[in-house]
Scaffold this active site. Sequence first.
Site, PDB file in Angstrom:
ATOM      1  CG  PHE A 153      -2.050  -1.227   1.320  1.00 27.29           C
ATOM      2  CD1 PHE A 153      -3.134  -0.848   0.394  1.00 27.29           C
ATOM      3  CD2 PHE A 153      -1.847  -2.491   1.458  1.00 27.29           C
ATOM      4  CE1 PHE A 153      -4.167  -2.180   0.292  1.00 27.29           C
ATOM      5  CE2 PHE A 153      -2.568  -3.194   1.577  1.00 27.29           C
ATOM      6  CZ  PHE A 153      -4.012  -3.176   0.791  1.00 27.29           C
ATOM      7  CD  GLU A 154      -0.854   5.239  -3.226  1.00 29.07           C
ATOM      8  OE1 GLU A 154      -1.357   4.772  -4.169  1.00 29.07           O
ATOM      9  OE2 GLU A 154      -0.706   6.540  -3.577  1.00 29.07           O
ATOM     10  CG  PHE A 155      -0.084   6.796   2.049  1.00 31.79           C
ATOM     11  CD1 PHE A 155       0.657   8.156   2.256  1.00 31.79           C
ATOM     12  CD2 PHE A 155      -0.950   6.755   0.997  1.00 31.79           C
ATOM     13  CE1 PHE A 155       0.118   9.273   1.392  1.00 31.79           C
ATOM     14  CE2 PHE A 155      -1.535   7.982   0.311  1.00 31.79           C
ATOM     15  CZ  PHE A 155      -0.723   9.120   0.460  1.00 31.79           C
TER      16      PHE A 155
END
Lengths: 323, 323, 252, 252
Positions: C49-51
Amino acid sequence: MGEQESGLNKLLLSPDANDIREWLHKNKSMVLKDKVMSESEAIRTFIREGCYIATELYGSVRAPMSLCREVVRQGFKDLSLAGQGVMETEHLISGKCVKRIELTYQGWEVYGISNILRRAAESGEVTISEWSNASLAWRLKAAAMGIPFIPTRSMLGTDTFKYSGAKTIECPFTGQKLVALPASPVDVGIIHVHRADLYGNCQIDGITGFAWELARASKRLIISCEEIIPTDEIRKYPDRTIIPWFLVDAVVHAPFGSYPGEMCYYYERDKQHIKDYIDQTETEEGAQAYLQKWVTGPKSHAEFLELVGAEKMDELRKAVLGR
Amino acid sequence: MGEQESGLNKLLLSPDANDIREWLHKNKSMVLKDKVMSESEAIRTFIREGCYIATELYGSVRAPMSLCREVVRQGFKDLSLAGQGVMETEHLISGKCVKRIELTYQGWEVYGISNILRRAAESGEVTISEWSNASLAWRLKAAAMGIPFIPTRSMLGTDTFKYSGAKTIECPFTGQKLVALPASPVDVGIIHVHRADLYGNCQIDGITGFAWELARASKRLIISCEEIIPTDEIRKYPDRTIIPWFLVDAVVHAPFGSYPGEMCYYYERDKQHIKDYIDQTETEEGAQAYLQKWVTGPKSHAEFLELVGAEKMDELRKAVLGR
Amino acid sequence: MEYKSNELLICIASRQMEDGTSAFIGTGIPMLAAALAKRMHAPNLIPLFEFGGVGGTLEVLPLGVGDSKTFYKAWAALVICDLMETAQRGMVDYGFLGGAQIDMYGNLNSTVIGPQPKPKVRLPGSGGANDIGSSCWKTIAVMQHTARRFMPKVDFVTTAGYLTGPGAREAAGLAPNSGPYRVVSNLALMGYDEETKRMKLLATNPGVTVQQVVENTGFELIIPDKVGINEPPSDKELTLLRNEIDPGRLYI
Amino acid sequence: MEYKSNELLICIASRQMEDGTSAFIGTGIPMLAAALAKRMHAPNLIPLFEFGGVGGTLEVLPLGVGDSKTFYKAWAALVICDLMETAQRGMVDYGFLGGAQIDMYGNLNSTVIGPQPKPKVRLPGSGGANDIGSSCWKTIAVMQHTARRFMPKVDFVTTAGYLTGPGAREAAGLAPNSGPYRVVSNLALMGYDEETKRMKLLATNPGVTVQQVVENTGFELIIPDKVGINEPPSDKELTLLRNEIDPGRLYI
């Protein structure tokens, strides 16, 4: 655009981001597997003659000593080295493993200069390019970021720049002159941590030096750790993972792996051992005698620790500063 | 060198590292002092009309809601915004505080697009330049590093690049075409954290988003926190400090400061509240009614929490996932 | 078993995921698809997940890419720059993307309908899409299939597909051998022709004809001699989706 | 009280530190000087150690810049890049430097005596010195004072001082208003002339004449009309140094 200046020295590995992409894609994977092995197996499997290797941290602090001793034991003769180290890298030089150094600092801080580096550099046994602490760390950071360079102000106007492999550039927004630091991927990174699980998920206490950068800049990464902990412990505190498993190729269980250096919250450095070592390395004979007794003498880290003795380890554990 | 391309949009703040150096040197200091103040005082003291402000994290997760509500309450009319947000930034747009956005994403992920952004953008009420999530984070990182730009591969070849304020450059080492992302200093950064001491030393649990970058890119930094903890606790775990005090200008104690968003390990998000909010913001009237009831209605964060009610907060605390 | 259109989409997206690979997962269909793949054929799929969430179990469905469920029992909770840099370094295999418009080279628009400065419809913007499309090896788009969405020229290239065709990504500076891989729509599964980089039909969904796919595609879709037919959701897939993955029916 | 030469150096270095400022501290004399300053006139001095320690108490003396004592009871244990970037951003006031050679513009050599490729004496190299000299606002050099060390042209410019004179730092790309500030030696305290950027004598150490300083300086040192005399270490300074700061006599 002003005239572009270039440092005189050639880079040891290309900063080309595409090459590294292809290599990582072909050779690394996110599959979780048991990577626990001995120092001997880790070094034998991942280091080859001609490799560019780098260690972390620095100054007898969380240094991967057991792994460096094993490199000497296996008798490598043609390695290149990112030169930010003290005893760990001195062993590699003293063991005649190293031909080229991208150097920032090799010395003993309060205890003075490195006689081992002096002999190697003054005899021409190793060739050296010059960098600063930050520029070397930033070069690893560029490799970690997957970009071929990072701009900075460090090294501008100096001979350190001249004997590096950096270039100057003009900022496309401000016109300011900057140094472009080439990304520094390394063939094999070697890092000692407090705790890891069998897959290679790592936790470090205290300052983390440039572990983050080196782990991500390394094509192959060998981890040694004081403790191997259950993977459930890692998953309970995912925010403590500084090096995730998919960067790691080998996990070596090495209690007192930083000895005679310190490991914060675990054990103090052995000041007397270090002082004696420095005195001994004033001569080449002394340096070789130390290597024979402490590095090539013991055949493994376990044998090395026997030589150190349980009493000494107890003493250093007790001497450590708490939080 | 190939032809240099430039994005069409002007930057809101200059990426010039020298200007920022001088500003920080003149206006910030490492002296430790008590910075605890209310939302009202923090916003009044540090935000001015015309400021470029940025919030962290994103998606109703650890968002500085209490501070954003206070910005609306104080009636700003001419702010610029780094647009990586959801409800927090919607409030600022809905409250007519914002004229310009450097946008990466403004929407509700699973719940769909932002009606508030639609109205503001389609009417021309706000002007927008385009960026990606990573490029915005990297722009903050460049400012944090004290350099005027950072190279990347993102945005190459797209209209996102065309409507940004970036430029293309050629890598001095490889000749590769890259995007040069201009550093993005911000006038005021606003970050919500789990814990801080009265000086502003901050701890965050879970993912840290781009808190590191924004804190260091901010000329003024306002922190809100769930808990104010003794400074001795900070000094016992210095390795937990992600934002050191000298970056921080104000520390606001805001329990449930991310409500109706979540705060990992502390409380869950209020799904129903968010869903109702989104439904209500389908019309401008609904959006304004929400603002009146929940934002400008209560005169402080304490009054806001009264409106939420202790029962709801208890429920969300209990619903949170553990480690 | 009967199934809904989005259940089919989820199942077909899920089947594109390969065991032992890593994939950037966006909110919604990709999340459910990843959760399903992990329980079906790809237990070693690593959702990113990109965060910052890496390798979470997806036992509880996240509501966004920064949500605490993205790192519940995960191996690492990192930061956005690190994850995006991992992709830029070439360590992320797949990325899932969505969008309002796609063209035959897989270029995606999630920014605006109409001109950017004065749009007819303002969409959310790139978010991580541009980065994922620039840096992952292979991207999979999940789309609603209509001729107004599958169009000759997208209003705005938010995220690079093959741009203007063979060699264009490399000329733009993007990494060789990366780019669009699959399009999963409510009507069919599409891939790309190796030589021309143009979108081609791979398989139609159950009950959908090739003709229907062509009619709902606003550009010339390559139709190979052999077009497959996607299997409908199996009972096992549906049971997992409804009972384990999304029992609260947040998405299905 | 009697005192040793390095005790004097430490005291004079210590007095250059300003309360409420931050300073990069190297191992050895600067460390003791900072510990002393914090107990004398500068309780709010923030010592920074380049590998990450910020604001440690210096209750126990570190043996190196990465040592665990650099972050004992500190407010933050960060990383080298962060600290160096903090300096590059302009948030660090002072940096302490050492070296084997210095010239009249404050350029420092800690790399080699003789040519770099085949040196007569190989020194440790830049370490953090070049970065500190490039990015801190003011640097303070601590040196042994002999004519072979204070020389017209250093063999190797490891760390930028004022380079070739006024405007040269800026021309090289370094930040305006930064550069060498003081030189503390066993003979005297030096500063720099604002206009010419050349080293000038500020004060001699107790018992040292201006003539002695001139004789031990290999370049033309600016001698102003008024030269001060440094106070010898006070009893309080010596007592703190010997009893509290370095009771184990690691450095003194």
